[in-house]
Design a protein around this motif. Structure first.
Motif, PDB file in Angstrom:
ATOM      1  N   GLU A  73       0.827  -1.187   0.000  1.00  0.00           N
ATOM      2  CA  GLU A  73       0.000   0.000   0.000  1.00  0.00           C
ATOM      3  C   GLU A  73       0.873   1.253   0.000  1.00  0.00           C
ATOM      4  O   GLU A  73       1.917   1.299   0.636  1.00  0.00           O
ATOM      5  N   THR A  74       0.410   2.248  -0.727  1.00  0.00           N
ATOM      6  CA  THR A  74       1.124   3.509  -0.827  1.00  0.00           C
ATOM      7  C   THR A  74       0.230   4.647  -0.350  1.00  0.00           C
ATOM      8  O   THR A  74      -0.983   4.494  -0.255  1.00  0.00           O
ATOM      9  N   LYS A  75       0.862   5.780  -0.076  1.00  0.00           N
ATOM     10  CA  LYS A  75       0.107   6.961   0.336  1.00  0.00           C
ATOM     11  C   LYS A  75      -0.776   7.438  -0.810  1.00  0.00           C
ATOM     12  O   LYS A  75      -0.433   7.279  -1.983  1.00  0.00           O
ATOM     13  N   GLU A  76      -1.881   8.065  -0.437  1.00  0.00           N
ATOM     14  CA  GLU A  76      -2.767   8.675  -1.418  1.00  0.00           C
ATOM     15  C   GLU A  76      -2.067   9.893  -2.020  1.00  0.00           C
ATOM     16  O   GLU A  76      -1.381  10.643  -1.324  1.00  0.00           O
ATOM     17  N   VAL A  77      -2.217  10.074  -3.307  1.00  0.00           N
ATOM     18  CA  VAL A  77      -1.613  11.194  -4.012  1.00  0.00           C
ATOM     19  C   VAL A  77      -2.760  12.049  -4.555  1.00  0.00           C
ATOM     20  O   VAL A  77      -3.489  11.606  -5.426  1.00  0.00           O
ATOM     21  N   PHE A  85       3.548  18.151  -6.836  1.00  0.00           N
ATOM     22  CA  PHE A  85       4.995  18.364  -6.940  1.00  0.00           C
ATOM     23  C   PHE A  85       5.616  18.300  -5.541  1.00  0.00           C
ATOM     24  O   PHE A  85       6.664  17.689  -5.335  1.00  0.00           O
ATOM     25  N   PHE A  86       4.948  18.887  -4.562  1.00  0.00           N
ATOM     26  CA  PHE A  86       5.417  18.827  -3.177  1.00  0.00           C
ATOM     27  C   PHE A  86       5.491  17.382  -2.687  1.00  0.00           C
ATOM     28  O   PHE A  86       6.471  16.976  -2.064  1.00  0.00           O
ATOM     29  N   GLN A  87       4.448  16.594  -2.994  1.00  0.00           N
ATOM     30  CA  GLN A  87       4.446  15.180  -2.588  1.00  0.00           C
ATOM     31  C   GLN A  87       5.566  14.414  -3.278  1.00  0.00           C
ATOM     32  O   GLN A  87       6.213  13.555  -2.671  1.00  0.00           O
ATOM     33  N   GLU A 126       5.263   5.034  -4.809  1.00  0.00           N
ATOM     34  CA  GLU A 126       4.710   6.361  -4.507  1.00  0.00           C
ATOM     35  C   GLU A 126       5.274   7.407  -5.462  1.00  0.00           C
ATOM     36  O   GLU A 126       4.551   8.287  -5.938  1.00  0.00           O
ATOM     37  N   ARG A 127       6.548   7.305  -5.732  1.00  0.00           N
ATOM     38  CA  ARG A 127       7.195   8.237  -6.661  1.00  0.00           C
ATOM     39  C   ARG A 127       6.525   8.178  -8.026  1.00  0.00           C
ATOM     40  O   ARG A 127       6.188   9.207  -8.617  1.00  0.00           O
ATOM     41  N   ALA A 136      -1.375  13.573 -15.170  1.00  0.00           N
ATOM     42  CA  ALA A 136      -2.833  13.497 -15.338  1.00  0.00           C
ATOM     43  C   ALA A 136      -3.484  14.842 -15.022  1.00  0.00           C
ATOM     44  O   ALA A 136      -4.386  15.297 -15.741  1.00  0.00           O
ATOM     45  N   ARG A 137      -3.036  15.491 -13.948  1.00  0.00           N
ATOM     46  CA  ARG A 137      -3.609  16.791 -13.570  1.00  0.00           C
ATOM     47  C   ARG A 137      -3.282  17.839 -14.627  1.00  0.00           C
ATOM     48  O   ARG A 137      -4.127  18.660 -14.983  1.00  0.00           O
ATOM     49  N   PHE A 138      -2.067  17.816 -15.147  1.00  0.00           N
ATOM     50  CA  PHE A 138      -1.685  18.764 -16.189  1.00  0.00           C
ATOM     51  C   PHE A 138      -2.521  18.528 -17.450  1.00  0.00           C
ATOM     52  O   PHE A 138      -3.009  19.476 -18.060  1.00  0.00           O
TER      53      PHE A 138
END
Length: 147
Positions: A73-77, A85-87, A126-127, A136-138
């Motif tokens: 499991e990984t952190k939510e992004v 970018f901070f994450q 996570e990276r 995707a956001r861009f």
């Protein structure tokens, strides 16, 4: 391999980590040039995408990691590009320090080696999630701008 905004951001965070962790003047000079080049490349990439010089389908290049999801499991992004970018910068910092431990693997107690390998794998996942999320956001921003 195609370069995306997420990949360029990833490279820039790694260059900044290298700058932070060295005192060697020659290396710092080279890293400063790399940082400037990457910043210029990011600016050009964003400008080209905004005016349509980069087709939307070329703005993403999914990692498509194949791995066992259970137990990894990984952190939510989440968030806008700045938050993503901070994450990415955060995960690269954590990944840097775990990799540093691996350079001294023979001095890590056997009982801790499995944890190190697991942490490296999860942080790398996570990276990649961060890179994909930036892309995707861009893409969303570019497509919504054209609508």
């Amino acid at each position: 391999m195609a370069e995306t905004l997420g990949m360029l951001c990833d490279k820039l965070t790694i260059v900044k980590l290298k700058q932070y962790h060295t005192d060697d003047e020659k290396r710092l000079e080279s890293l400063n040039k790399q940082a400037t080049q990457l910043q210029e490349e990011i600016d050009t990439y964003v400008a080209d995408a905004v005016v349509g010089n980069i087709p939307p389908e070329k703005l993403t290049f999914a990692a498509n990691k194949v791995f066992k999801k259970e137990g990894n499991e990984t952190k939510e992004v989440v968030g806008d590009i700045g938050a993503l970018f901070f994450q990415l910068a955060d995960v690269n910092c954590r990944l840097w320090h775990e990799v540093e431990k691996g350079y001294d693997i023979e001095n890590i107690p056997v009982s801790e080696k499995d944890n190190l390998v697991k942490m490296l794998a999860v942080l790398n996942l996570e990276r990649n999630k961060c890179i994909d999320a930036i892309d995707a956001r861009f893409l969303d921003l570019i497509v919504s701008k054209k609508s």
